[in-house]
Design a protein around this motif. Structure first.
Motif, mmCIF file in Angstrom:
data_model
loop_
_atom_site.group_PDB
_atom_site.id
_atom_site.type_symbol
_atom_site.label_atom_id
_atom_site.label_comp_id
_atom_site.label_asym_id
_atom_site.label_seq_id
_atom_site.Cartn_x
_atom_site.Cartn_y
_atom_site.Cartn_z
ATOM 1 N N VAL A 40 8.704 7.097 9.934
ATOM 2 C CA VAL A 40 7.598 6.743 9.052
ATOM 3 C C VAL A 40 8.076 6.308 7.677
ATOM 4 N N THR A 41 9.047 7.019 7.170
ATOM 5 C CA THR A 41 9.501 6.699 5.819
ATOM 6 C C THR A 41 10.056 5.293 5.748
ATOM 7 N N LEU A 77 7.274 2.807 6.017
ATOM 8 C CA LEU A 77 6.549 2.714 4.750
ATOM 9 C C LEU A 77 7.322 1.861 3.759
ATOM 10 N N LEU A 106 -3.370 -0.696 9.185
ATOM 11 C CA LEU A 106 -4.411 0.344 9.146
ATOM 12 C C LEU A 106 -4.842 0.715 10.556
ATOM 13 N N ASP A 152 -2.750 5.458 12.954
ATOM 14 C CA ASP A 152 -2.734 6.668 13.766
ATOM 15 C C ASP A 152 -1.470 6.718 14.619
ATOM 16 N N GLU A 183 1.544 7.504 12.734
ATOM 17 C CA GLU A 183 1.513 8.830 12.105
ATOM 18 C C GLU A 183 1.677 8.726 10.602
ATOM 19 N N LEU A 184 0.976 7.775 10.003
ATOM 20 C CA LEU A 184 1.060 7.652 8.554
ATOM 21 C C LEU A 184 0.426 8.872 7.910
ATOM 22 N N PRO A 185 0.974 9.329 6.784
ATOM 23 C CA PRO A 185 0.369 10.483 6.109
ATOM 24 C C PRO A 185 -1.016 10.116 5.556
ATOM 25 N N PRO A 186 -1.895 11.118 5.437
ATOM 26 C CA PRO A 186 -3.289 10.834 5.060
ATOM 27 C C PRO A 186 -3.447 10.053 3.773
ATOM 28 N N ASN A 187 -2.637 10.341 2.753
ATOM 29 C CA ASN A 187 -2.903 9.610 1.515
ATOM 30 C C ASN A 187 -2.503 8.143 1.629
ATOM 31 N N THR A 188 -1.551 7.856 2.517
ATOM 32 C CA THR A 188 -1.237 6.450 2.767
ATOM 33 C C THR A 188 -2.382 5.766 3.498
ATOM 34 N N HIS A 209 -5.470 6.585 3.307
ATOM 35 C CA HIS A 209 -6.520 6.415 2.307
ATOM 36 C C HIS A 209 -6.238 5.180 1.448
ATOM 37 N N TYR A 210 -4.985 5.070 1.048
ATOM 38 C CA TYR A 210 -4.581 3.901 0.263
ATOM 39 C C TYR A 210 -4.856 2.619 1.023
ATOM 40 N N HIS A 226 -7.045 2.146 3.393
ATOM 41 C CA HIS A 226 -8.493 1.930 3.506
ATOM 42 C C HIS A 226 -9.010 1.180 2.293
ATOM 43 N N GLN A 227 -8.624 1.654 1.119
ATOM 44 C CA GLN A 227 -9.184 0.992 -0.061
ATOM 45 C C GLN A 227 -8.529 -0.366 -0.306
#
Lengths: 291, 337
Positions: free
Chosen positions: B3-4, B7, B52, B56, B59-64, B66-67, B69-70
């Motif tokens: 993931v890292t 990202l 986006l 799932d 396995e992106l972390p939730p705050n990513t 969220h980022y 999404h916006q």
């Protein structure tokens, strides 16, 4: 065609024509109040400026024209300020832009000019009988915080957040990395667990140590039993270690101090990524950027 | 690849999309972008959408997440923009479709009856046709207002057309636009709740009728009629129209014709915007006549001609263009989708 589906608290989900679902936060009346105040202040400031100009040019015998222009401007400002701006600025007025709000249709599409004008003319009903009482009641009665004007036009106001990307939260505590070495190599972390782990690690910095143990215990206790780790393993450390192995282990194997254990993290085969293996990630649409 | 690393690989694209969103949001910077960059914006947007969608699986972390999404939301709003007015569709809508709809519209007839009904009754009751209630106008309007009315029209209107003077034509016109169109828009907005709309219509009808009836008994009638003749047709029709548009909204959520209340309301909302435009135009036209021609000393026949002309325009629009010709009224081009 975009369609809205289920709603979680103030977040609504929108499906774009690209068939992607993303979320918006709907703005409630008190989130919208500062935007309204800014717009009101702008209107007042503009009217005052025009009055000053009118007073100034009336010395030159142009008072009548000035007054006429001022009255017309006042009429236009009070009824069409919001409508014109929202039509031209893609659903935003200066106040909304400042506070990062935007008007969208019910299903997340941009509003058109007639919707923009109508929802602002109908402000008069929402302000009825005074201080937007009717508007407040209406917003409280539906889950998208729509006032009457919004209901008629099928629009809603959403928050356009601008978050910055934090990326993966790093953990550098040596105890965590040491503990990660003792985790069984063949233990597979499924997707749901890894999501929970990262949700925990992102937030744990704001918790006190006691609270961390409190929150982590529920998940780490059964995990400790399954991984047959000794009683008294710190719950917070265990979750962090699992997180470290899922997200960070492969990137910086050098960072892991080789413990005496035969299951050193460096020796762990690439951590399972659930369904997504390397090939699948490479299948993501390649981006060819031409400068 | 974990993931890292993923990202890190994606971070550059996301940041670029973020920056381009900021540029697209400002009109001046958007113009400077050029076709190539805008095409690139589309590519970046689709890539972010894909990321986006696969968040799932990655396995992106939730705050990513969220980022993302916006980020996708912001870019979506730049790509799908508000549509502006198009002249041809508006012409078709205003002169072919709308009069036909209005002719058969029940709210139109209701608003027409309420306004002119109360107007005529009040005029009859306060006029000099052997009224059984001689003090009707006095009771309704109050002595103060009646005296004020008499004073206003004590002097014959004498200004030359468009002359400045104490109360310049421009000021008067602007004042009338502000005041009368304001009443009309309030009447429209009040119609959404039905009762306030009906009340404002009936109130204005009664007041105006009473003033007309009362003035007809006074010696100031000549001056009064010289003032009101020219602009009356547009102004009073505009009130009727604004009331009708409001009631259309109001009845749409009461009688839904099988739709849900909010859907019915939204349908009506699409229909009333053109009506709103028409009555605002009528109010402005009335205010121009009222500001410049009505208070002037132009000969009475010229004012009568204007009155006849404006009546003819209204008749042509509502009766001739509006008379049912069997044109299939298609879905409004202004509809959102």
């Amino acid at each position: 065609m975009a369609q809205s589906t289920d709603q979680l608290d103030t977040h609504i989900q929108i499906v774009t024509p690209e068939n992607i679902a993303f979320r918006y936060q709907v703005a409630g009346p008190f989130r919208r109040l500062p935007a309204y105040a800014i717009d009101l202040a702008l209107r007042v400031a503009f009217s005052t400026a025009v009055i000053l100009v009118v007073v100034w040019i009336s010395d030159y015998g142009l008072g009548d024209i000035g007054e006429a222009v001022w009255l017309l401007l006042f009429f236009l400002l009070s009824w069409f300020y919001g409508g014109v701006f929202e039509a031209m600025w893609n659903g935003q007025t200066p106040g909304k832009r400042w506070t990062r709000l935007r008007v969208l249709t019910f299903d997340g599409q941009p509003i058109n000019a007639s919707q923009a004008v109508l929802r602002n003319v109908l402000r008069a009903v929402d302000a009825f009988p005074a201080l937007y009482v009717l508007g407040l009641i209406t917003t409280a009665m539906n889950d998208r915080y729509q006032r009457l004007g919004d209901l008629v036009c099928g629009t809603m106001v959403v928050v356009e957040e601008r978050k910055s990307l934090f990326g993966v939260t790093r953990i550098n505590e040596p105890e965590v990395i040491r503990l990660a070495g003792y985790l069984p190599a063949n233990y597979q972390i499924d997707r749901e667990l890894s999501r929970a782990l990262s949700a925990y690690v992102e937030r744990r910095k704001t918790f006190s140590p006691g609270r961390r143990a409190d929150v982590a215990r529920h998940l780490s206790e059964p995990l400790r039993v399954r991984l047959s780790l000794p009683q008294g393993t710190d719950p917070d450390l265990l979750l962090c270690a699992l997180y470290w192995r899922t997200y960070l282990a492969e990137v910086d194997p050098a960072a892991a101090p080789g413990p005496s254990s035969p299951q050193a993290p460096a020796a762990i085969p690439p951590v399972s990524m659930g369904v997504a293996n390397d090939d699948e990630i490479r299948l993501a649409p390649p981006i060819h950027l031409r400068r | 690849m974990n993931v890292t690393q993923l990202l890190e690989a994606r971070r550059k694209n996301w940041h670029e999309l973020d920056e381009m969103c900021a540029k697209m949001e400002s009109r001046r910077q958007r113009r400077r972008l050029g076709a190539k960059r805008i095409v690139q914006f589309g590519a970046l947007y689709r890539a972010a959408c894909a990321d986006l969608a696969l968040a799932d699986a990655y396995e992106l972390p939730p705050n990513t997440v969220h980022y993302l999404h916006q980020l996708v939301g912001r870019a979506h709003n730049q790509i799908y923009r508000s549509r502006t007015f198009r002249v041809s569709t508006w012409f078709h809508e205003a002169f072919m479709v709308l009069p036909q709809k209005l002719f058969l519209d029940r709210c139109m007839w209701l608003s027409f009856s309420i306004f002119w009904g109360t107007f005529l009754i009040a005029m009859f009751l306060s006029g000099h046709w052997a009224s059984p209630f001689p003090d009707f106008a006095e009771a309704l309007l109050g002595e103060g207002m009646l005296n004020q009315m008499k004073e206003m029209y004590a002097e014959p209107v004498t200004r030359s057309v468009g002359e400045g003077g104490g109360d310049g034509g421009g000021v008067a016109m602007a004042n009338y636009v502000h005041h009368n169109a304001g009443i009309g828009l309030n009447c429209f907005a009040g119609g959404l709740l039905v009762l306030p709309g009906i009340f404002i219509l009936a109130f204005n009808g009664t007041m105006l009728g009473a003033v007309f009836g009362y003035m007809s008994r006074q010696e100031e009638w000549d001056n009064f009629s010289r003032f009101v003749t020219a602009h009356g047709a547009f102004e009073l029709s505009a009130v009727v129209l604004s009331g009708a548009a409001g009631l259309k909204l109001g009845f749409s959520w009461i009688s839904t014709k099988g739709l849900s209340r909010s859907a019915s309301l939204r349908n009506a909302g699409k229909e009333v915007v053109p009506i709103m435009c028409i009555f605002v135009v009528m109010f402005v036209a009335a205010a121009m006549i009222e500001g410049f021609l009505s208070p002037s000393a132009a000969p009475y026949w010229s004012k009568k001609m204007v009155a006849i002309g404006s009546c003819a325009v209204l008749m042509f629009y509502f009766a001739v263009l509006g008379f049912p010709k069997g044109i299939v009224v298609k879905e409004s081009p202004l509809a959102t989708r």
